[in-house]
Write a protein that holds these residues in place. Structure first.
Motif, mmCIF file in Angstrom:
data_model
loop_
_atom_site.group_PDB
_atom_site.id
_atom_site.type_symbol
_atom_site.label_atom_id
_atom_site.label_comp_id
_atom_site.label_asym_id
_atom_site.label_seq_id
_atom_site.Cartn_x
_atom_site.Cartn_y
_atom_site.Cartn_z
ATOM 1 N N UNK A 64 1.295 -13.989 12.135
ATOM 2 C CA UNK A 64 1.319 -14.009 10.681
ATOM 3 C C UNK A 64 0.818 -12.704 10.095
ATOM 4 N N UNK A 65 -0.142 -12.077 10.785
ATOM 5 C CA UNK A 65 -0.682 -10.800 10.337
ATOM 6 C C UNK A 65 0.403 -9.719 10.327
ATOM 7 N N UNK A 66 1.240 -9.708 11.349
ATOM 8 C CA UNK A 66 2.297 -8.703 11.428
ATOM 9 C C UNK A 66 3.392 -8.973 10.397
ATOM 10 N N UNK A 67 3.678 -10.241 10.153
ATOM 11 C CA UNK A 67 4.661 -10.568 9.121
ATOM 12 C C UNK A 67 4.177 -10.080 7.758
ATOM 13 N N UNK A 68 2.888 -10.300 7.484
ATOM 14 C CA UNK A 68 2.307 -9.807 6.229
ATOM 15 C C UNK A 68 2.367 -8.280 6.183
ATOM 16 N N UNK A 98 7.151 -2.942 3.145
ATOM 17 C CA UNK A 98 8.385 -2.927 2.358
ATOM 18 C C UNK A 98 8.066 -2.867 0.868
ATOM 19 N N UNK A 99 7.028 -3.611 0.443
ATOM 20 C CA UNK A 99 6.616 -3.554 -0.962
ATOM 21 C C UNK A 99 6.113 -2.155 -1.315
ATOM 22 N N UNK A 100 5.392 -1.537 -0.389
ATOM 23 C CA UNK A 100 4.891 -0.192 -0.628
ATOM 24 C C UNK A 100 5.999 0.825 -0.789
ATOM 25 N N UNK A 118 1.908 5.182 -9.367
ATOM 26 C CA UNK A 118 2.631 4.157 -8.607
ATOM 27 C C UNK A 118 2.933 4.656 -7.193
ATOM 28 N N UNK A 119 3.171 5.968 -7.063
ATOM 29 C CA UNK A 119 3.397 6.534 -5.731
ATOM 30 C C UNK A 119 2.148 6.392 -4.869
ATOM 31 N N UNK A 120 0.987 6.674 -5.465
ATOM 32 C CA UNK A 120 -0.264 6.548 -4.734
ATOM 33 C C UNK A 120 -0.511 5.102 -4.326
ATOM 34 N N UNK A 121 -0.257 4.168 -5.250
ATOM 35 C CA UNK A 121 -0.441 2.741 -4.938
ATOM 36 C C UNK A 121 0.526 2.304 -3.841
ATOM 37 N N UNK A 122 1.762 2.793 -3.917
ATOM 38 C CA UNK A 122 2.749 2.444 -2.906
ATOM 39 C C UNK A 122 2.357 2.942 -1.527
ATOM 40 N N UNK A 123 1.841 4.161 -1.451
ATOM 41 C CA UNK A 123 1.423 4.709 -0.166
ATOM 42 C C UNK A 123 0.248 3.926 0.410
ATOM 43 N N UNK A 124 -0.640 3.431 -0.461
ATOM 44 C CA UNK A 124 -1.752 2.597 0.013
ATOM 45 C C UNK A 124 -1.230 1.306 0.637
ATOM 46 N N UNK A 125 -0.218 0.699 -0.008
ATOM 47 C CA UNK A 125 0.395 -0.504 0.552
ATOM 48 C C UNK A 125 1.069 -0.211 1.885
ATOM 49 N N UNK A 126 1.746 0.943 1.961
ATOM 50 C CA UNK A 126 2.414 1.334 3.203
ATOM 51 C C UNK A 126 1.396 1.450 4.340
ATOM 52 N N UNK A 127 0.301 2.147 4.083
ATOM 53 C CA UNK A 127 -0.720 2.323 5.116
ATOM 54 C C UNK A 127 -1.325 0.985 5.533
ATOM 55 N N UNK A 128 -1.553 0.093 4.562
ATOM 56 C CA UNK A 128 -2.090 -1.232 4.884
ATOM 57 C C UNK A 128 -1.119 -1.998 5.766
ATOM 58 N N UNK A 129 0.173 -1.888 5.458
ATOM 59 C CA UNK A 129 1.181 -2.575 6.261
ATOM 60 C C UNK A 129 1.254 -2.045 7.676
ATOM 61 N N UNK A 130 1.196 -0.720 7.837
ATOM 62 C CA UNK A 130 1.245 -0.123 9.172
ATOM 63 C C UNK A 130 0.025 -0.517 9.992
#
Length: 319
Positions: free
Chosen positions: A135-139, A145-147, A285-297
């Protein structure tokens, strides 16, 4: 220091190094969208990809030989290399290059950030690797993708379904290739990464050279400008030859899902490079998106803490 503590520290250091390589690979491939845009006006897609993979193949073969590696002789291995070269290079490179002649690079970046979604879907539907999909990897996949969507912004997403649908489909097909390629590439775990890269890229060149000759007749084209030639050389040497050695290593250490999670980082780097080199506007929004990307990775690649009472090896996770 106890043996268990030494193993944990060593494993954490190794994982940090592999994630560093993932970041480097994302940076390299993130720059490829800009390089393709520079070259594509004067060098058509098949010709550009043929030149890119041929130069990369020659370089990789020379490096493998210099390091004392012998290429496999079995026909079955070369048949597998042919499939790898098609999935990882020949087909997706051509689809993306053609797609970027019809759609914006931002939209292409969004669409090409979807390989982890395809890897996850393949694992869930076929059972291959399903035991490692948590479930962690799915999240993590969803966060990444949201990032990407937040980083690229609404303007890039607004073109979906309205502008050049065939070009959009082509880039999505390239993403599917990138999802299947690392799964297929796991069969080469017994070979050095340089040998796998050299074999697969040689097969890609064998596929692309005749295709370019028949479809585009590059000898009849006007000489391209110096910047286009430089872009193709950079694509071949850095974004293909060097990147492929890193890529095949990561398949063995981080696994298919971990390796394809770099697609999210690639999109973020594309935005950052556009801001630094092309003067494009950087937004919060770019900065927020990159934070989401890093969290996802992090969610996809970093192993979950060991449960109490169990020994943690700290070894890199295989997805």
């Amino acid at each position: 220091m106890s043996t268990q503590a030494q193993q944990t520290t060593s494993g954490q250091t190794t994982l940090a190094f592999e994630i560093g390589l993932l970041l480097l690979l994302a940076l390299i491939w993130g720059s490829s969208f800009t390089l393709i845009k520079v070259a594509i006006p004067s060098i058509p897609p098949f010709t550009m990809v043929a030149a890119r993979v041929t130069i990369a193949a020659i370089l990789l073969l020379l490096i493998a030989r210099a390091q004392g590696h012998a290429l496999p002789r079995r026909g079955s291995v070369w048949a597998a290399f042919l499939v790898q070269g098609l999935l990882q290079s020949a087909l997706p490179f051509t689809l993306i290059s053609w797609g970027e002649t019809h759609i914006a690079s931002g939209l292409a970046g969004v669409l090409n950030a979807t390989p982890p979604m395809f890897v996850l879907a393949i694992a869930l539907t076929t059972g291959r690797g399903r035991q490692t999909v948590s479930g962690r990897k799915i999240i993590g996949v969803a966060l990444g993708l949201a990032g990407v969507a937040v980083t690229m912004g609404a303007d890039a997403l607004s073109g979906i379904g309205t502008t050049a649908p065939l070009a959009q489909a082509a880039v999505l097909c390239a993403s599917l290739c990138y999802a299947v390629a690392p799964i297929w590439g796991q069969r080469f775990s017994g070979l050095p990464a340089i040998v796998t890269a050299a074999g697969a890229m040689s097969c890609a060149a064998v596929l692309m050279l005749p295709a370019a000759a028949v479809l585009e007749r590059p000898w009849t084209l006007a000489p391209p400008p110096a910047q286009a030639i430089a872009a193709v050389i950079a694509l071949a040497v850095i974004c293909t030859a060097f990147a492929m050695v890193i890529y095949f290593r990561l398949i063995h250490t981080l696994g298919p899902l971990g390796t394809t999670s770099g697609s999210y980082l690639r999109a973020g780097f594309a935005v950052a490079l556009g801001t630094a080199w092309l003067g494009e506007r950087f937004s919060w929004s770019s900065l927020a998106g990159m934070a989401l990307i890093l969290a996802g990775v992090v969610a996809v690649t970093v192993p979950a803490p060991a449960r109490t009472g169990k020994t943690a090896t700290g070894a890199p996770s295989r997805n």
